[in-house]
Scaffold this motif. Sequence first.
Motif, short mmCIF file in Angstrom:
data_model
loop_
_atom_site.label_atom_id
_atom_site.label_comp_id
_atom_site.label_asym_id
_atom_site.label_seq_id
_atom_site.Cartn_x
_atom_site.Cartn_y
_atom_site.Cartn_z
N ILE A 1 11.60 11.82 -10.33
CA ILE A 1 11.30 12.71 -9.22
C ILE A 1 10.72 14.00 -9.74
O ILE A 1 11.25 14.60 -10.70
CB ILE A 1 12.58 13.04 -8.43
CG1 ILE A 1 13.27 11.73 -8.13
CG2 ILE A 1 12.25 13.87 -7.21
CD1 ILE A 1 13.77 11.58 -6.75
N GLU A 2 9.62 14.43 -9.16
CA GLU A 2 9.05 15.73 -9.54
C GLU A 2 9.68 16.79 -8.67
O GLU A 2 9.58 16.76 -7.45
CB GLU A 2 7.53 15.72 -9.30
CG GLU A 2 6.78 15.21 -10.50
CD GLU A 2 5.29 15.51 -10.36
OE1 GLU A 2 4.91 16.19 -9.39
OE2 GLU A 2 4.54 15.06 -11.21
N GLU A 3 10.35 17.73 -9.30
CA GLU A 3 11.00 18.79 -8.53
C GLU A 3 10.09 20.01 -8.50
O GLU A 3 9.90 20.71 -9.47
CB GLU A 3 12.35 19.16 -9.17
CG GLU A 3 13.37 18.06 -9.07
CD GLU A 3 14.22 18.18 -7.80
OE1 GLU A 3 15.05 19.09 -7.76
OE2 GLU A 3 14.03 17.37 -6.87
N HIS A 4 9.47 20.21 -7.35
CA HIS A 4 8.63 21.40 -7.19
C HIS A 4 9.44 22.51 -6.56
O HIS A 4 10.37 22.25 -5.82
CB HIS A 4 7.45 21.09 -6.26
CG HIS A 4 6.43 20.22 -6.90
ND1 HIS A 4 5.33 20.74 -7.52
CD2 HIS A 4 6.36 18.89 -6.99
CE1 HIS A 4 4.61 19.74 -7.97
NE2 HIS A 4 5.19 18.61 -7.67
N GLU A 5 9.02 23.71 -6.78
CA GLU A 5 9.70 24.81 -6.11
C GLU A 5 9.52 24.69 -4.60
O GLU A 5 10.40 24.99 -3.82
CB GLU A 5 9.14 26.19 -6.54
CG GLU A 5 9.49 26.57 -7.95
CD GLU A 5 8.27 26.50 -8.85
OE1 GLU A 5 7.98 27.51 -9.49
OE2 GLU A 5 7.60 25.43 -8.89
N TYR B 1 0.82 -1.21 0.00
CA TYR B 1 0.00 0.00 0.00
C TYR B 1 0.86 1.26 0.00
O TYR B 1 0.64 2.18 -0.79
CB TYR B 1 -0.95 0.00 1.20
CG TYR B 1 -1.73 1.29 1.27
CD1 TYR B 1 -2.78 1.53 0.37
CD2 TYR B 1 -1.40 2.29 2.17
CE1 TYR B 1 -3.46 2.73 0.38
CE2 TYR B 1 -2.07 3.49 2.20
CZ TYR B 1 -3.11 3.71 1.30
OH TYR B 1 -3.77 4.89 1.31
N LEU B 2 1.85 1.28 0.88
CA LEU B 2 2.70 2.48 0.97
C LEU B 2 3.42 2.74 -0.34
O LEU B 2 3.70 3.89 -0.69
CB LEU B 2 3.72 2.34 2.11
CG LEU B 2 3.12 2.45 3.51
CD1 LEU B 2 4.21 2.25 4.57
CD2 LEU B 2 2.44 3.79 3.71
N ALA B 3 3.67 1.67 -1.08
CA ALA B 3 4.36 1.83 -2.36
C ALA B 3 3.50 2.56 -3.38
O ALA B 3 3.99 3.00 -4.41
CB ALA B 3 4.79 0.48 -2.89
N THR B 4 2.21 2.69 -3.08
CA THR B 4 1.35 3.41 -4.04
C THR B 4 1.27 4.89 -3.70
O THR B 4 0.53 5.63 -4.31
CB THR B 4 -0.08 2.85 -4.04
OG1 THR B 4 -0.67 3.12 -2.76
CG2 THR B 4 -0.11 1.37 -4.32
N THR C 1 2.56 9.45 -8.42
CA THR C 1 1.48 8.71 -9.06
C THR C 1 1.48 7.35 -8.38
O THR C 1 2.51 6.95 -7.83
CB THR C 1 1.72 8.51 -10.58
OG1 THR C 1 2.85 7.65 -10.71
CG2 THR C 1 1.96 9.83 -11.30
N PRO C 2 0.34 6.63 -8.40
CA PRO C 2 0.29 5.35 -7.69
C PRO C 2 1.39 4.38 -8.11
O PRO C 2 1.82 3.56 -7.32
CB PRO C 2 -1.09 4.81 -8.03
CG PRO C 2 -1.91 6.01 -8.30
CD PRO C 2 -0.97 7.01 -8.93
N ASN D 1 -6.98 17.40 -3.01
CA ASN D 1 -5.85 18.18 -2.48
C ASN D 1 -4.55 17.89 -3.21
O ASN D 1 -3.63 18.67 -3.16
CB ASN D 1 -5.64 17.85 -1.00
CG ASN D 1 -6.80 18.36 -0.17
OD1 ASN D 1 -7.61 19.14 -0.67
ND2 ASN D 1 -6.88 17.92 1.07
N ARG D 2 -4.47 16.70 -3.79
CA ARG D 2 -3.19 16.34 -4.40
C ARG D 2 -3.15 16.59 -5.90
O ARG D 2 -2.22 16.22 -6.57
CB ARG D 2 -2.84 14.89 -4.09
CG ARG D 2 -2.33 14.69 -2.67
CD ARG D 2 -2.04 13.25 -2.37
NE ARG D 2 -3.21 12.41 -2.57
CZ ARG D 2 -4.17 12.26 -1.65
NH1 ARG D 2 -4.10 12.87 -0.50
NH2 ARG D 2 -5.21 11.49 -1.91
#
Lengths: 219, 346
Positions: free
Chosen positions: A209-213, A187-190, A194-195, B343-344
């Motif tokens: 990896i999504e790099e957000h500001e 479960y945690l792996a989802t 994204t899942p 929220n996501r």
Amino acid sequence: MAEKKRIYLQPKPVRIWHWLNALGIVTLIVSGAQIRFPEHVSVLGSDYKSVILLHNTAGFVVAISFSIWFFYYTFVARNMHKIYLPSRDDLQSGLLRQAKFYFLTYFLGWQNPHHPTPENKFNPMQKSAYLAIMFVLVPLVSLTGILLTNIEPLRNLILMIGGMKILVGMHFLLACSLCAFLFTHVYLATLGHTPLAYFKPMFNGWEEIEEHEDAVTSH
Amino acid sequence: MIRELTKTSLWLVLLLALLLPVSALAMENEDCLGCHNDSDMVGEELFINAQVFDHTVHAEMGCASCHDNVTEEHPDDGLTPAKAGCLDCHENINEDYAGSVHANNASCGDCHNPHQVRGLTEVSGHDLNQQCAVCHESADMVQQHDEWLPQANLHIAKLPCISCHTESDDYEIVLYIIQKESDKVLGDFELSALDDLQKLGGEKGAQGVIDLNGDDFISLTELRTFHRNPANEDLRLQATLMPSDVSHKIEILEDRYDCSYCHAAGPEAVQTSYVALPTAGGGYQRIDVEKGAVLDALYGTPDFYMMGATRNASMNIIGLLIILGGLVMPIGHGTLRFFTRKNRKH
């Protein structure tokens, strides 16, 4: 703007090791259930003997793969403590921070405070969980299993532990704990961005990896 | 029913014996044993252990019912004493026996000593296997069975051969008291002898070691107390699975080959158990044990576990709770996750 970055997180041997274990443990759980509840479970057919042989084989595969893992990280790579031992920092603030993320800020849409790197793959909660799994559960379930496949030669050792009932009881409850872990683990792996995000590196090695500001400001 | 019939034949034999010439009757069991219980007098070959013989059902009939031509002058009369055939009295065995491989391979005397006969409930699993070991050596058997039977050494040590090689309507668990041979930490165990148990039991005798209140019934509480009592540190209970009926049709049974007979029978199958205590005659005597004792979680029979059959219900429930614990995260967290999914969205 979200920017895609790729890091090589899971080298091939680790991936092979992971999936071998996964296959082994699922086989052990299913065959174990049939061995304990033969009149109710017959997923693997009605041949009890084959189920036992399958269980024993899978058990040895997992035990050996565990030993390889242990020797590799302790004696060859020598970074067991770095990867699996929670640091002082992890214990003081990291655990709490990670728990806060999973149980609160995740729902608010915040980013995961932990950013995996090949040197620091696991977040503090993962480290603690894997520590319990890999240093307590798996070794104990393997050892009790080894005793159970050699009862007559190791009889006196079994008596010292307190007898067959205690041995089997331990083996069973430890196995149930591993099964419980498995549900949580999958479960945690989802919970990636994204899942399937966390599943990919276990297949091809690369994590996107999504790099957000705001990634840095989130903690 | 069968026993009744043979009882009748016992009376017939006794009646016959009364009608026999006086000379043959002149000697009683004690007279014969006066010489034959003394190996200095007759030698090892002709020695009959009186203590053992006296406790057999054959003793009630007397030596003369099987050796009917022994005269006053014996052994100087030059006659070879007659020896009755077992089937004269045990006709009912013949049907099973004659149909088995052993009919041409093993005679009654190969498995039984007529002067030491005992019923199934009076022998230990170990004694039973000794009968077979005369021809089927244990080490060979472990090796042969090992080809298809996991942990053959365990099965051969723990089970009487007849549990797998004869049919029976029912099976029961029999528990024997064993004790450490020496003070070594990992020392081996052996079946406790009557003397040892009498010493431990004190005034209450051997039975007092385990039947604490002397009511000829062993409750689960008594079993647990036995196992937890520090004075019994060197004692354990060894269990075996025995058929309830004797059959002389020794054969290879398919449902033993696929293991399902014993291991996949479920917990209902193993409810009856006994503790067998050694008796003065070298045999055993059974005491009833509370139903379902072998299913107890830990201290009922701590050393006996037969996969698939003796699992404990409370253990199952604890296991289930642990597994359900593992579902808390996916279900609880997953639900909240579903409701906060907006929220996501970025």
